[in-house]
Design a protein around this motif. Structure first.
Motif, PDB file in Angstrom:
ATOM      1  N   ILE A 209       0.828  -1.212   0.000  1.00 10.36           N
ATOM      2  CA  ILE A 209       0.000   0.000   0.000  1.00 10.36           C
ATOM      3  C   ILE A 209       0.865   1.266   0.000  1.00 10.36           C
ATOM      4  O   ILE A 209       0.431   2.330  -0.427  1.00 10.36           O
ATOM      5  CB  ILE A 209      -1.003  -0.020   1.185  1.00 10.36           C
ATOM      6  CG1 ILE A 209      -2.154   0.936   0.879  1.00 10.36           C
ATOM      7  CG2 ILE A 209      -0.331   0.312   2.527  1.00 10.36           C
ATOM      8  CD1 ILE A 209      -3.397   0.684   1.670  1.00 10.36           C
TER       9      ILE A 209
ATOM     10  N   VAL B 138      -5.508   0.590  13.546  1.00  7.05           N
ATOM     11  CA  VAL B 138      -5.862   0.435  12.135  1.00  7.05           C
ATOM     12  C   VAL B 138      -7.302  -0.070  12.077  1.00  7.05           C
ATOM     13  O   VAL B 138      -7.659  -0.998  12.795  1.00  7.05           O
ATOM     14  CB  VAL B 138      -4.905  -0.596  11.475  1.00  7.05           C
ATOM     15  CG1 VAL B 138      -5.351  -0.925  10.071  1.00  7.05           C
ATOM     16  CG2 VAL B 138      -3.483  -0.064  11.477  1.00  7.05           C
TER      17      VAL B 138
ATOM     18  N   GLN C 157      -9.160  -0.205   6.734  1.00  8.14           N
ATOM     19  CA  GLN C 157      -7.746   0.013   6.401  1.00  8.14           C
ATOM     20  C   GLN C 157      -7.012  -1.317   6.269  1.00  8.14           C
ATOM     21  O   GLN C 157      -6.190  -1.499   5.365  1.00  8.14           O
ATOM     22  CB  GLN C 157      -7.071   0.893   7.464  1.00  8.14           C
ATOM     23  CG  GLN C 157      -7.524   2.344   7.364  1.00  8.14           C
ATOM     24  CD  GLN C 157      -7.036   3.188   8.534  1.00  8.14           C
ATOM     25  OE1 GLN C 157      -6.883   2.695   9.652  1.00  8.14           O
ATOM     26  NE2 GLN C 157      -6.828   4.467   8.268  1.00  8.14           N
TER      27      GLN C 157
ATOM     28  N   ASP D 135      -7.826  -2.797   2.990  1.00 11.91           N
ATOM     29  CA  ASP D 135      -7.073  -2.121   1.914  1.00 11.91           C
ATOM     30  C   ASP D 135      -5.624  -2.601   1.874  1.00 11.91           C
ATOM     31  O   ASP D 135      -5.066  -2.850   0.809  1.00 11.91           O
ATOM     32  CB  ASP D 135      -7.085  -0.596   2.125  1.00 11.91           C
ATOM     33  CG  ASP D 135      -8.463   0.007   1.865  1.00 11.91           C
ATOM     34  OD1 ASP D 135      -9.300  -0.690   1.246  1.00 11.91           O
ATOM     35  OD2 ASP D 135      -8.706   1.158   2.295  1.00 11.91           O
ATOM     36  N   ILE D 136      -5.020  -2.712   3.066  1.00  9.15           N
ATOM     37  CA  ILE D 136      -3.611  -3.164   3.140  1.00  9.15           C
ATOM     38  C   ILE D 136      -3.490  -4.569   2.549  1.00  9.15           C
ATOM     39  O   ILE D 136      -2.615  -4.838   1.720  1.00  9.15           O
ATOM     40  CB  ILE D 136      -3.115  -3.131   4.607  1.00  9.15           C
ATOM     41  CG1 ILE D 136      -2.951  -1.684   5.059  1.00  9.15           C
ATOM     42  CG2 ILE D 136      -1.809  -3.914   4.774  1.00  9.15           C
ATOM     43  CD1 ILE D 136      -2.730  -1.509   6.557  1.00  9.15           C
TER      44      ILE D 136
ATOM     45  N   THR E  73       0.980  -5.383  10.973  1.00 10.84           N
ATOM     46  CA  THR E  73       0.152  -4.202  10.710  1.00 10.84           C
ATOM     47  C   THR E  73      -0.445  -3.703  12.024  1.00 10.84           C
ATOM     48  O   THR E  73      -0.479  -2.505  12.297  1.00 10.84           O
ATOM     49  CB  THR E  73      -0.978  -4.542   9.716  1.00 10.84           C
ATOM     50  OG1 THR E  73      -0.372  -4.931   8.496  1.00 10.84           O
ATOM     51  CG2 THR E  73      -1.892  -3.358   9.464  1.00 10.84           C
TER      52      THR E  73
ATOM     53  N   LYS F  59      -1.418   3.851  10.691  1.00 10.28           N
ATOM     54  CA  LYS F  59      -2.630   4.671  10.588  1.00 10.28           C
ATOM     55  C   LYS F  59      -2.257   6.095  10.160  1.00 10.28           C
ATOM     56  O   LYS F  59      -2.901   6.685   9.289  1.00 10.28           O
ATOM     57  CB  LYS F  59      -3.353   4.690  11.936  1.00 10.28           C
ATOM     58  CG  LYS F  59      -4.755   5.253  11.836  1.00 10.28           C
ATOM     59  CD  LYS F  59      -5.453   5.182  13.172  1.00 10.28           C
ATOM     60  CE  LYS F  59      -6.840   5.752  13.088  1.00 10.28           C
ATOM     61  NZ  LYS F  59      -7.787   4.895  12.388  1.00 10.28           N
TER      62      LYS F  59
ATOM     63  N   LEU G 139      -1.260   6.146   6.644  1.00 14.59           N
ATOM     64  CA  LEU G 139      -2.408   5.991   5.745  1.00 14.59           C
ATOM     65  C   LEU G 139      -3.177   7.291   5.624  1.00 14.59           C
ATOM     66  O   LEU G 139      -3.693   7.615   4.554  1.00 14.59           O
ATOM     67  CB  LEU G 139      -3.331   4.868   6.239  1.00 14.59           C
ATOM     68  CG  LEU G 139      -2.844   3.453   5.964  1.00 14.59           C
ATOM     69  CD1 LEU G 139      -3.749   2.442   6.621  1.00 14.59           C
ATOM     70  CD2 LEU G 139      -2.765   3.193   4.458  1.00 14.59           C
TER      71      LEU G 139
ATOM     72  N   HIS H 148      -1.507   9.334   3.258  1.00 15.29           N
ATOM     73  CA  HIS H 148      -1.762   8.732   1.959  1.00 15.29           C
ATOM     74  C   HIS H 148      -3.072   9.251   1.374  1.00 15.29           C
ATOM     75  O   HIS H 148      -3.150   9.602   0.208  1.00 15.29           O
ATOM     76  CB  HIS H 148      -1.895   7.230   2.206  1.00 15.29           C
ATOM     77  CG  HIS H 148      -1.382   6.394   1.110  1.00 15.29           C
ATOM     78  ND1 HIS H 148      -0.076   6.412   0.728  1.00 15.29           N
ATOM     79  CD2 HIS H 148      -2.010   5.499   0.304  1.00 15.29           C
ATOM     80  CE1 HIS H 148       0.083   5.567  -0.263  1.00 15.29           C
ATOM     81  NE2 HIS H 148      -1.078   5.001  -0.541  1.00 15.29           N
TER      82      HIS H 148
END
Ligand code: T4K
Length: 439
Positions: free
Chosen positions: A22, A322, A326, A329-330, A397, A405, A408, A411
């Motif tokens: 990601i 997280v 999320q 998505d990861i 993670t 987090k 992200l 991101h």
């Protein structure tokens, strides 16, 4: 930056957070790992049966393979009748119609949308009821509150193959003179108190879709001990025909074809292997995710027969930092196509969302679960190596949750800026973007 990421734990693939796909690293898997990859039985036996079918030129309409398949399933479940169907949804529709359900029927919202659609399709109102937070099946304490003079039945869903609180549902149905049907789409091969799922209520419905642990390509079945109900269902699934030229009932085309039946017969021969693989996979996930705070792996009752098909996690974001989304998505970026079954809940899907905009108020457990649950790959397409890697990615993670987090959210901000510049006619960086980005 945390240097111990993955490297110290024996996996070469990720050395730090930057190596997560990601954030631009290479995906952990070259090929996509799906949830719901079909389990396939012996190919030689399948092709033998297929050739036999082609030689015989009998492709549908209660052919010999369908009859054999129905006999095998009813023997296995321990019921008098199995009526094989083209899929689980049509089987549900026919079961509902044959039981003469009408008005309102109580169902969970935390299920695949087919359970609700099978009612709505026949202009019967699905009344969504909350589930038990432990079993994810209908909460008997909530059912009684949903009963009105228009209620004609209850459809319990053995979600993830874990049985509903069957005795409590039977008691409520008997006390209020309601019909009791079970959506057992996930429950093939599972038992409750040493009795196979499929043998409870007025009838039960299986799905044999490719994503189920046992499949017939597409397919489903209604199983019941009730002779007159079975007769009605036989008529309904074949246009109401009772012999040539004699239609005595309104019906549809719900028939299973011969190819599906021979696929089913072949896959039945490998059922124990499929269950064994699923159980091993479940144990590997259990080991790989042990003692991970904020992550709860689904519990199965090992004293019962169980198909172990759903590898389900509940993610408590307050602990993991997280979020479930999320994490999905990861994992997806790593080519692990985790699913949010059954997000967002039927009551948040159309037409139910428009019909009952306030339904969420009486579904607090459902509303929580749909935000927490994640389903991971299982079946013969994955083994201990893949599961080890999947668990390691999840573990790390979560261990580095706060840092990930934060990364992200940068991101997301970056994506917003890119979008802004794509649209903008001027080349100036907007003030808000300068503040958000660590440029
Ligand atoms: N009641 C309940 C509680 C149910 O869960 C279901 C079906 C029903 C009733 C209705 O039974 P059916 O009428 O379907 O017999 C899937 C299935 O379409 C659905 O059958 C199933 N429940 C539901 C839980 O999952 P999707 O939208 O997740 O399917 P899809 O196409 O995204 O497939 C999932 C993954 O499986 C993909 O990543 C790829 C893989 N896959 C799928 C197929 C079809 C394969 O590798 N090969 C394949 O042939 O709904």
């Amino acid at each position: 930056m945390c240097t111990g990421f993955f490297g110290e734990r024996g996996y070469e693939m990720k050395k730090n957070i930057d190596d997560l796909a990601i954030f631009g690293g290479s995906p952990a898997f070259h090929e996509k790992l799906h949830v719901g990859r079909p389990n396939l039985g012996d190919r030689k036996r399948l092709l033998e049966r297929l050739n036999d079918m082609l030689d015989r030129k009998w492709l549908s309409n209660n052919g010999p393979y369908v009859q054999e398949f129905e006999q095998r399933v009813s023997d296995m479940v321990g019921v008098k009748h199995c009526i094989a169907m083209c899929n689980g949804t049509v089987a549900l529709e026919i079961a509902i119609r044959s039981l003469e359900l009408k008005g309102e029927v109580i169902v969970p919202s935390f299920t695949f949308v087919a359970t609700a659609h099978a009612l709505q399709w026949q202009e019967i109102t699905p009344v969504f009821c909350d589930v038990d937070p432990k079993t994810h099946t209908l909460d008997p304490a909530c059912i009684e509150k949903m009963i009105t003079p228009r209620t004609s039945g209850i459809i319990g869903v053995h979600l993830w193959g874990r049985p509903c609180n069957i005795e409590a549902l039977e008691e409520i149905a008997a006390a209020h003179k309601l019909k009791l049907l079970f959506d057992a789409a996930h429950g093939f091969g599972c038992s409750h108190k040493n009795r196979m799922i499929g043998s409870f209520g007025s009838a039960e419905v299986f799905s044999f879709h490719p994503t189920k642990f046992f499949n017939t390509c597409e397919g489903g079945a209604i199983v019941t001990d009730d002779d007159s109900l079975a007769e009605k269902i036989h008529l309904m699934k074949n246009f109401g025909f009772s012999g040539y030229d004699n239609v005595i009932y309104v019906g549809t085309n719900g028939k299973m074809n011969e190819f599906s039946a021979l696929m089913g017969l072949t896959n039945l021969e490998s059922l124990d292997t499929f269950i064994g693989v699923n159980r091993e996979n479940y144990n590997s996930y259990s080991y790989g995710l042990r003692d991970l705070p904020g992550v709860k792996l689904i519990d199965y009752d090992h004293r019962e027969k169980c198909n172990y098909q759903y590898i389900l996690l509940e993610i408590d974001e307050a602990v993991t930092h997280v979020s479930r989304d999320q994490l999905v998505d990861i994992l997806r970026e790593e080519n692990i196509l985790a699913r949010r079954y059954f997000y967002p809940g039927c009551h948040k899907m159309e037409p139910y969302r428009s019909y009952f905009p306030q339904a969420g108020l009486v579904l607090p457990v459902t509303e929580t679960l749909v935000k927490r649950v994640i389903s991971l790959p299982n079946g013969t397409a994955v083994g201990p190596n893949e599961i080890g890697k999947i668990c390691q990615i999840i573990r790390e993670t979560i261990e580095y949750g706060p840092e990930i987090k934060e990364r992200l959210s940068d991101h997301v901000a970056l994506a917003q800026v890119v979008k802004y510049f794509d649209r903008a006619t001027e080349s100036e960086t907007p003030d808000w973007a300068e503040k958000m980005l660590p440029l």
